[in-house]
Design a protein around this motif. Structure first.
Motif, PDB file in Angstrom:
ATOM      1  N   ARG A 111       0.836  -1.208   0.000  1.00 36.72           N
ATOM      2  CA  ARG A 111       0.000   0.000   0.000  1.00 36.72           C
ATOM      3  C   ARG A 111       0.868   1.254   0.000  1.00 36.72           C
ATOM      4  O   ARG A 111       0.577   2.221  -0.715  1.00 36.72           O
ATOM      5  CB  ARG A 111      -0.923  -0.007   1.226  1.00 36.72           C
ATOM      6  CG  ARG A 111      -1.884   1.182   1.290  1.00 36.72           C
ATOM      7  CD  ARG A 111      -2.562   1.268   2.652  1.00 36.72           C
ATOM      8  NE  ARG A 111      -1.582   1.443   3.720  1.00 36.72           N
ATOM      9  CZ  ARG A 111      -1.034   2.604   4.037  1.00 36.72           C
ATOM     10  NH1 ARG A 111      -1.371   3.715   3.369  1.00 36.72           N
ATOM     11  NH2 ARG A 111      -0.152   2.682   5.020  1.00 36.72           N
ATOM     12  N   TYR A 138       3.713   1.796  -1.318  1.00 38.10           N
ATOM     13  CA  TYR A 138       4.382   2.056  -2.584  1.00 38.10           C
ATOM     14  C   TYR A 138       3.432   2.124  -3.779  1.00 38.10           C
ATOM     15  O   TYR A 138       3.773   2.729  -4.799  1.00 38.10           O
ATOM     16  CB  TYR A 138       5.452   0.983  -2.843  1.00 38.10           C
ATOM     17  CG  TYR A 138       6.695   1.181  -2.018  1.00 38.10           C
ATOM     18  CD1 TYR A 138       7.741   1.969  -2.474  1.00 38.10           C
ATOM     19  CD2 TYR A 138       6.808   0.604  -0.750  1.00 38.10           C
ATOM     20  CE1 TYR A 138       8.877   2.174  -1.701  1.00 38.10           C
ATOM     21  CE2 TYR A 138       7.942   0.801   0.026  1.00 38.10           C
ATOM     22  CZ  TYR A 138       8.969   1.594  -0.459  1.00 38.10           C
ATOM     23  OH  TYR A 138      10.090   1.797   0.307  1.00 38.10           O
ATOM     24  N   PHE A 139       2.245   1.527  -3.665  1.00 41.23           N
ATOM     25  CA  PHE A 139       1.385   1.430  -4.844  1.00 41.23           C
ATOM     26  C   PHE A 139       0.034   2.129  -4.730  1.00 41.23           C
ATOM     27  O   PHE A 139      -0.626   2.339  -5.747  1.00 41.23           O
ATOM     28  CB  PHE A 139       1.145  -0.049  -5.190  1.00 41.23           C
ATOM     29  CG  PHE A 139       2.299  -0.707  -5.883  1.00 41.23           C
ATOM     30  CD1 PHE A 139       2.502  -0.548  -7.242  1.00 41.23           C
ATOM     31  CD2 PHE A 139       3.191  -1.490  -5.168  1.00 41.23           C
ATOM     32  CE1 PHE A 139       3.570  -1.156  -7.889  1.00 41.23           C
ATOM     33  CE2 PHE A 139       4.264  -2.098  -5.801  1.00 41.23           C
ATOM     34  CZ  PHE A 139       4.454  -1.936  -7.170  1.00 41.23           C
ATOM     35  N   HIS A 140      -0.419   2.490  -3.524  1.00 37.05           N
ATOM     36  CA  HIS A 140      -1.739   3.108  -3.421  1.00 37.05           C
ATOM     37  C   HIS A 140      -1.672   4.587  -3.758  1.00 37.05           C
ATOM     38  O   HIS A 140      -0.751   5.291  -3.345  1.00 37.05           O
ATOM     39  CB  HIS A 140      -2.336   2.914  -2.024  1.00 37.05           C
ATOM     40  CG  HIS A 140      -3.771   3.300  -1.956  1.00 37.05           C
ATOM     41  ND1 HIS A 140      -4.274   4.182  -1.028  1.00 37.05           N
ATOM     42  CD2 HIS A 140      -4.828   2.943  -2.728  1.00 37.05           C
ATOM     43  CE1 HIS A 140      -5.568   4.329  -1.211  1.00 37.05           C
ATOM     44  NE2 HIS A 140      -5.938   3.597  -2.240  1.00 37.05           N
ATOM     45  N   ILE A 141      -2.658   5.076  -4.464  1.00 41.93           N
ATOM     46  CA  ILE A 141      -2.639   6.432  -5.013  1.00 41.93           C
ATOM     47  C   ILE A 141      -2.575   7.499  -3.927  1.00 41.93           C
ATOM     48  O   ILE A 141      -1.946   8.553  -4.117  1.00 41.93           O
ATOM     49  CB  ILE A 141      -3.878   6.670  -5.925  1.00 41.93           C
ATOM     50  CG1 ILE A 141      -3.825   8.044  -6.569  1.00 41.93           C
ATOM     51  CG2 ILE A 141      -5.164   6.447  -5.165  1.00 41.93           C
ATOM     52  CD1 ILE A 141      -2.650   8.256  -7.491  1.00 41.93           C
ATOM     53  N   ALA A 198      -1.313   7.016  -0.745  1.00 43.36           N
ATOM     54  CA  ALA A 198      -0.438   6.598   0.353  1.00 43.36           C
ATOM     55  C   ALA A 198       0.383   7.752   0.916  1.00 43.36           C
ATOM     56  O   ALA A 198       0.681   7.787   2.110  1.00 43.36           O
ATOM     57  CB  ALA A 198       0.484   5.479  -0.112  1.00 43.36           C
ATOM     58  N   THR A 223       7.823  -1.337  -7.983  1.00 40.92           N
ATOM     59  CA  THR A 223       7.388   0.060  -8.012  1.00 40.92           C
ATOM     60  C   THR A 223       8.188   0.841  -9.044  1.00 40.92           C
ATOM     61  O   THR A 223       7.616   1.622  -9.824  1.00 40.92           O
ATOM     62  CB  THR A 223       7.568   0.713  -6.632  1.00 40.92           C
ATOM     63  OG1 THR A 223       6.889  -0.053  -5.651  1.00 40.92           O
ATOM     64  CG2 THR A 223       7.013   2.131  -6.626  1.00 40.92           C
ATOM     65  N   ARG A 231       9.085   6.659  -6.317  1.00 36.96           N
ATOM     66  CA  ARG A 231       7.735   6.672  -5.746  1.00 36.96           C
ATOM     67  C   ARG A 231       7.236   8.114  -5.701  1.00 36.96           C
ATOM     68  O   ARG A 231       7.167   8.742  -4.635  1.00 36.96           O
ATOM     69  CB  ARG A 231       7.750   6.054  -4.348  1.00 36.96           C
ATOM     70  CG  ARG A 231       6.382   5.871  -3.614  1.00 36.96           C
ATOM     71  CD  ARG A 231       5.233   5.658  -4.540  1.00 36.96           C
ATOM     72  NE  ARG A 231       3.980   5.417  -3.847  1.00 36.96           N
ATOM     73  CZ  ARG A 231       2.929   6.246  -3.896  1.00 36.96           C
ATOM     74  NH1 ARG A 231       2.992   7.380  -4.567  1.00 36.96           N
ATOM     75  NH2 ARG A 231       1.814   5.920  -3.289  1.00 36.96           N
ATOM     76  N   GLY A 291       0.212   5.952  -8.378  1.00 41.23           N
ATOM     77  CA  GLY A 291      -0.471   4.912  -7.623  1.00 41.23           C
ATOM     78  C   GLY A 291      -1.728   4.385  -8.283  1.00 41.23           C
ATOM     79  O   GLY A 291      -2.200   4.913  -9.295  1.00 41.23           O
ATOM     80  N   TYR A 292      -2.245   3.324  -7.687  1.00 42.25           N
ATOM     81  CA  TYR A 292      -3.434   2.636  -8.193  1.00 42.25           C
ATOM     82  C   TYR A 292      -4.516   2.619  -7.120  1.00 42.25           C
ATOM     83  O   TYR A 292      -4.303   3.028  -5.978  1.00 42.25           O
ATOM     84  CB  TYR A 292      -3.085   1.197  -8.591  1.00 42.25           C
ATOM     85  CG  TYR A 292      -1.924   1.076  -9.534  1.00 42.25           C
ATOM     86  CD1 TYR A 292      -1.989   1.606 -10.827  1.00 42.25           C
ATOM     87  CD2 TYR A 292      -0.750   0.431  -9.157  1.00 42.25           C
ATOM     88  CE1 TYR A 292      -0.932   1.488 -11.711  1.00 42.25           C
ATOM     89  CE2 TYR A 292       0.321   0.309 -10.029  1.00 42.25           C
ATOM     90  CZ  TYR A 292       0.227   0.839 -11.303  1.00 42.25           C
ATOM     91  OH  TYR A 292       1.282   0.723 -12.162  1.00 42.25           O
ATOM     92  N   VAL A 317      -3.986  -2.703  -5.450  1.00 43.36           N
ATOM     93  CA  VAL A 317      -3.032  -2.911  -4.355  1.00 43.36           C
ATOM     94  C   VAL A 317      -3.154  -4.325  -3.807  1.00 43.36           C
ATOM     95  O   VAL A 317      -2.145  -5.019  -3.590  1.00 43.36           O
ATOM     96  CB  VAL A 317      -3.264  -1.875  -3.235  1.00 43.36           C
ATOM     97  CG1 VAL A 317      -2.485  -2.259  -1.976  1.00 43.36           C
ATOM     98  CG2 VAL A 317      -2.866  -0.487  -3.703  1.00 43.36           C
TER      99      VAL A 317
END
Length: 396
Positions: free
Chosen positions: A30, A32-35, A37, A328, A352, A357-358, A363
């Motif tokens: 989360r 590194y990838f959640h929009i 975060a 990432t 990052r 993010g997604y 995620v």
């Protein structure tokens, strides 16, 4: 009690440890990838969503559980060592984890070859807790260590009342050892040291685990142990609810009524992890103690799956962090970001960008893929370590 009984007990510890490490990866994915975060607090009761709140909240169980289980494992390991050997091993392993945090993990966090910011996080907390435990083991009995650990857990929030001048020696001491919620200390070379985890509250959890380890002695009745774990877990949960309702002591951030009942519930459950408050510790370790009791003699496909990760925690931890950050980097660069944008000086974590993010569904898909991808490497290493009883493998 038979040797087989000992094996089952150790397996239950590995099972729970594996479960929490799988959950831990969700939080790191989360990050590194959640929009949102790096732009929103997933635990903010006024802005979060139920799915996002749960995604972050469930990972709260990881650090305290790992500390407790590390303490229990240290006690079990001590049964085959002298007091001096146990103390020496804990001190050396603690120093090793701190060195790894300063080097390999700081780079895993940031991918910054200049080490502008040194991150002292989970391995720092584990390492310093082992140093404290190693010293206590040399001079005190497991019972005395348990009492000392509980005193730290129940009493450290008293230091919330101590007000120190910002930047003073007392402020630095309290921030590093007792009540820091993320302290950034300038280095002489222009860089920064980020103390993300305080020392003594986490050491208290590990020391409590070491003292709890006596119930895993061969002569301790299994039914009595399971009953004690269940009673302790339920007592911790009840005490968490009572203290949280009273809303006076045990957490730096009292809960508040919100515009909706679900958001009030979020506020109630949002106990402070930085540093780990008494209420946070009760909330997380209560269910873990119950799980230890319920899984002691459980042997299913699911528990065997988690045990694969739980047997090689250090190996899994290092591998999963580097894999997450490499993925990432690939995702960011393939999304159209330039190298300059992905490695901008203001970024704590290179590759990052803040606006990358997604959604949460993606995620979870990435998280599951990473966990499954690491299954066979962890199984191979676990089998290799069992076949090769070399001293250096105990540090991995």
């Amino acid at each position: 009690m038979s040797t087989n009984g000992i094996s089952l007990r150790v397996k239950s510890i590995d099972t729970i440890r594996g479960l929490i490490m799988v959950i831990m990866a969700l939080d790191h994915v989360r990050d590194y990838f959640h929009i949102t975060a790096f732009s929103a607090d997933p635990l903010d009761p006024s802005t979060t969503t139920p799915a996002l709140f749960f995604t972050r909240w469930i990972t709260h169980f990881c650090a305290p559980s790992f500390m407790l289980l590390s303490g229990i494992s240290a006690y079990l390991s001590s049964q085959n060592k002298t007091t001096a050997e146990t103390s020496s091993f804990l001190l050396k392993r603690g120093l090793w984890l701190i060195i790894v945090e300063l080097t390999f993990m700081t780079f895993a966090f940031s991918f910054d070859v200049t080490f502008k910011t040194i991150f002292l996080a989970v391995l720092w907390a584990l390492g310093t807790s082992m140093l404290v435990l190693g010293l206590f083991v040399r001079f005190f009995t497991p019972k005395a260590i348990l009492i000392s650990g509980l005193m730290l857990i129940f009493g450290h929030n008293l230091f919330d009342l101590v007000k120190a001048t910002p930047g003073s020696g007392l402020d630095l001491f309290l921030g590093i050892f007792l009540k820091g919620a993320g302290m950034f200390v300038p280095r002489g070379d222009g860089g920064t040291i980020a103390f993300l985890y305080v020392i003594l509250p986490w050491a208290g959890v590990m020391m409590s685990g070491y003292g709890l380890g006596v119930i895993y002695n061969r002569t301790f009745p299994e039914q009595k142990r399971r009953k004690l774990l269940l009673q302790s877990g339920l007592a911790a949960i009840v005490l968490f609810i009572v203290l949280r309702l009273v809303n006076v002591y045990g957490d730096q951030a009292p809960w508040t009524a919100q515009t909706e009942s679900i958001r009030t519930f979020f506020s109630f459950m949002n106990a402070s992890k930085y540093p780990p408050s008494l209420i946070f510790t009760l909330m997380t370790l209560g269910p873990v103690l119950i799980l230890l009791a319920l899984t002691e003699n459980t042997n299913t496909k699911l528990t065997r799956f988690f045990t694969v990760y739980g047997k090689v925690p250090f190996f899994y931890f290092m591998l999963h962090f580097y894999l997450i950050h490499v993925l990432t980097m690939i995702a960011v660069l393939s999304s159209g970001y330039t190298w300059e944008q992905a490695t901008a000086p203001e970024l704590f974590f290179k590759f990052r960008p803040t606006d990358f993010g997604y959604n949460l569904g993606m995620v979870y898909a990435i998280w599951i893929s990473i966990v499954l991808a690491l299954y066979y490497p962890c199984k191979w290493f676990g089998d290799y370590r069992e076949r090769n009883k070399k001293w250096w493998l105990s540090y991995l």
